[in-house]
Design an enzyme around this catalytic site. Structure first.
Site, PDB file in Angstrom:
ATOM      1  CB  ILE A   1      -5.975  -5.112  19.937  1.00 24.94           C
ATOM      2  CG1 ILE A   1      -6.991  -3.946  19.828  1.00 24.94           C
ATOM      3  CG2 ILE A   1      -6.771  -6.507  19.401  1.00 24.94           C
ATOM      4  CD1 ILE A   1      -8.216  -4.076  20.711  1.00 24.94           C
ATOM      5  CG  ASP A   2      -5.025 -10.488  22.063  1.00 27.00           C
ATOM      6  OD1 ASP A   2      -5.523 -10.159  21.048  1.00 27.00           O
ATOM      7  OD2 ASP A   2      -5.618 -11.606  22.766  1.00 27.00           O
ATOM      8  CB  THR A   3      -2.482  -7.895  16.835  1.00 24.31           C
ATOM      9  OG1 THR A   3      -1.939  -6.682  17.182  1.00 24.31           O
ATOM     10  CG2 THR A   3      -3.997  -7.732  16.727  1.00 24.31           C
TER      11      THR A   3
ATOM     12  CG  MET B   1      -2.115  -1.026   1.030  1.00 28.14           C
ATOM     13  SD  MET B   1      -3.227  -0.640  -0.240  1.00 28.14           S
ATOM     14  CE  MET B   1      -4.339  -1.975  -0.069  1.00 28.14           C
TER      15      MET B   1
ATOM     16  CE1 TYR C   1      -1.056   2.785  14.080  1.00 30.14           C
ATOM     17  CE2 TYR C   1      -1.208   3.923  16.164  1.00 30.14           C
ATOM     18  CZ  TYR C   1      -1.941   2.973  15.358  1.00 30.14           C
ATOM     19  OH  TYR C   1      -2.791   1.993  15.582  1.00 30.14           O
ATOM     20  CB  SER C   2      -0.303   9.745  16.980  1.00 31.89           C
ATOM     21  OG  SER C   2      -1.091  10.656  17.548  1.00 31.89           O
TER      22      SER C   2
ATOM     23  CE  LYS D   1      -4.353   3.798  12.648  1.00 33.30           C
ATOM     24  NZ  LYS D   1      -5.088   2.695  11.688  1.00 33.30           N
TER      25      LYS D   1
ATOM     26  CG  ASN E   1      -6.999  -3.814   9.708  1.00 29.82           C
ATOM     27  OD1 ASN E   1      -7.360  -3.829  10.795  1.00 29.82           O
ATOM     28  ND2 ASN E   1      -6.320  -5.039   9.306  1.00 29.82           N
TER      29      ASN E   1
END
Ligand SMILES: NC(=O)c1ccc[n+]([C@@H]2O[C@H](COP(=O)([O-])OP(=O)(O)OC[C@H]3O[C@@H](n4cnc5c(N)ncnc54)[C@H](OP(=O)(O)O)[C@@H]3O)[C@@H](O)[C@H]2O)c1
Ligand SMILES: *[C@@H]1O[C@H](CO)[C@@H](O)[C@H](O)[C@H]1NC(C)=O
Length: 293
Positions: A218-220, A93, A183-184, A187, A119
């Site tokens: 999240i537990d990824t 991407m 990253y922030s 988003k 996502n």
């Protein structure tokens, strides 16, 4: 007036809370049966789990990410779980031509599109901002610009189907968190762009819903590897997270908060006491494991 506020505001709050929870209980997996769905970043993590849920619900699935070997495995599993069809396109991407190609593939393979689930995220570092501007630019391409590109390409099909766009974001896309500055930024950009677009769709009677998802930890695998030693917060399960995102999209909700208590509730403090929220966030970090740049 005073009484009105004291009584009406809490009452309205209760009614809203009731509607919010009762709507969610009506979810039926058949809502997604036969729907044509693109899921990006579906080779692992939350995207992979969304593919499995949609497979069980009988959707037509087109997944994408860079790693072909992983995508192949996810496709096989989706077919075992009952997907109406499951296919993949691999590529990066970073390349907007690839972002467009994924949508084109959906048109050719599925003959249309009902749901676009955006996502994927490019990998970044977890630490003090390292002054690397090129990295910020690259991450904006992967995490933001490709989302816009896919949306533009998919819009004709989504208009045709009265479809949905689901944008996966983060608490770091609503409030400042340390150690994730690039990253922030990507988003927050998603929130600005897609919230603005949602307004325009309403004004233009375009029946395409936009659901922005605000996730806590999240537990990824990737999140646990990056943050588990430094960010002292217990993670929520990726399987349930994936299902809540799909439900929110199916109900055409404007936003999804998961988990509710670790996202929506802290954000209620944000506008009234931003310094307090910043302080509460900083308290969760173990600075001994972070190296200075
Ligand atoms: N996990 C959390 O704690 C958390 C918290 C808040 C929000 N979120 C959001 O939830 C979403 C999913 O997170 P996750 O933890 O499931 O992520 P993940 O496990 O790291 O998965 C990221 C996905 O994106 C793909 N990807 C990475 N670079 C790419 C590129 N250049 N081009 C195309 N695809 C690329 C990866 O596959 P390849 O490497 O094969 O390309 C993978 O499928 C993200 O939007 C993330 O920001 C996660
Ligand atoms: C918009 O699309 C949804 C889902 O496809 C459909 O249920 C709804 O009736 C549509 N609304 C209008 C006003 O066309």
């Amino acid at each position: 007036m005073g009484l009105l506020r004291k009584v009406l505001v809490p009452f309205a709050g209760l009614v809203l809370a009731f509607c919010f929870y009762s709507v969610r209980e009506d979810f039926k997996p058949e809502m997604l049966q036969g729907k044509r769905v693109i899921i990006t970043g579906a080779s692992t993590g939350i995207g992979e789990q969304m593919a499995y849920h949609l497979a069980r619900m009988g959707s037509h699935i087109l997944i994408t990410a860079r790693t072909e070997a992983k995508l192949q495995k996810v496709v096989v599993r989706c077919l075992e779980l009952g997907a109406a069809s499951a296919q993949y396109v691999s590529g990066s991407m970073e390349d907007m031509a690839f972002a467009k190609r994924v949508v084109k593939e959906a048109e050719e393979l599925l003959g249309g599109l009902d749901m676009l689930i955006l996502n994927h995220v490019g990998s970044s570092y977890f630490g003090y901002f390292n002054r690397d501007i090129e990295h910020v630019q690259k991450l904006l391409d992967i995490n933001f610009l490709s989302y816009v590109t896919m949306t533009v390409s998919a819009l004709p099909m989504l208009k045709g189907s009265g479809g949905s766009i689901i944008v996966v974001s983060s608490m770091a896309g609503k409030v400042g968190f340390p150690f994730v500055a690039p990253y922030s930024a990507t988003k927050f950009a998603l929130d600005g762009f897609f919230s603005s677009l949602r307004q325009e769709f309403v004004m233009q009677n375009i029946n395409v819903s936009i659901t922005l998802c605000i996730l806590g930890l999240i537990d990824t695998e990737s999140a646990m590897k990056a943050a588990s030693k430094v960010y002292m917060v217990s993670p929520a399960p990726k399987e349930e997270c994936a299902l809540e995102i799909i439900k929110g999209g199916a109900f055409r909700q404007r936003e999804v908060y998961y988990q509710y208590t670790s996202t929506k509730i802290p954000l209620l403090i944000r506008d009234w006491a931003p310094g307090l929220l910043d302080y509460l966030i900083r308290r969760n970090y173990n600075l001994e494991s972070i190296k200075e740049n």
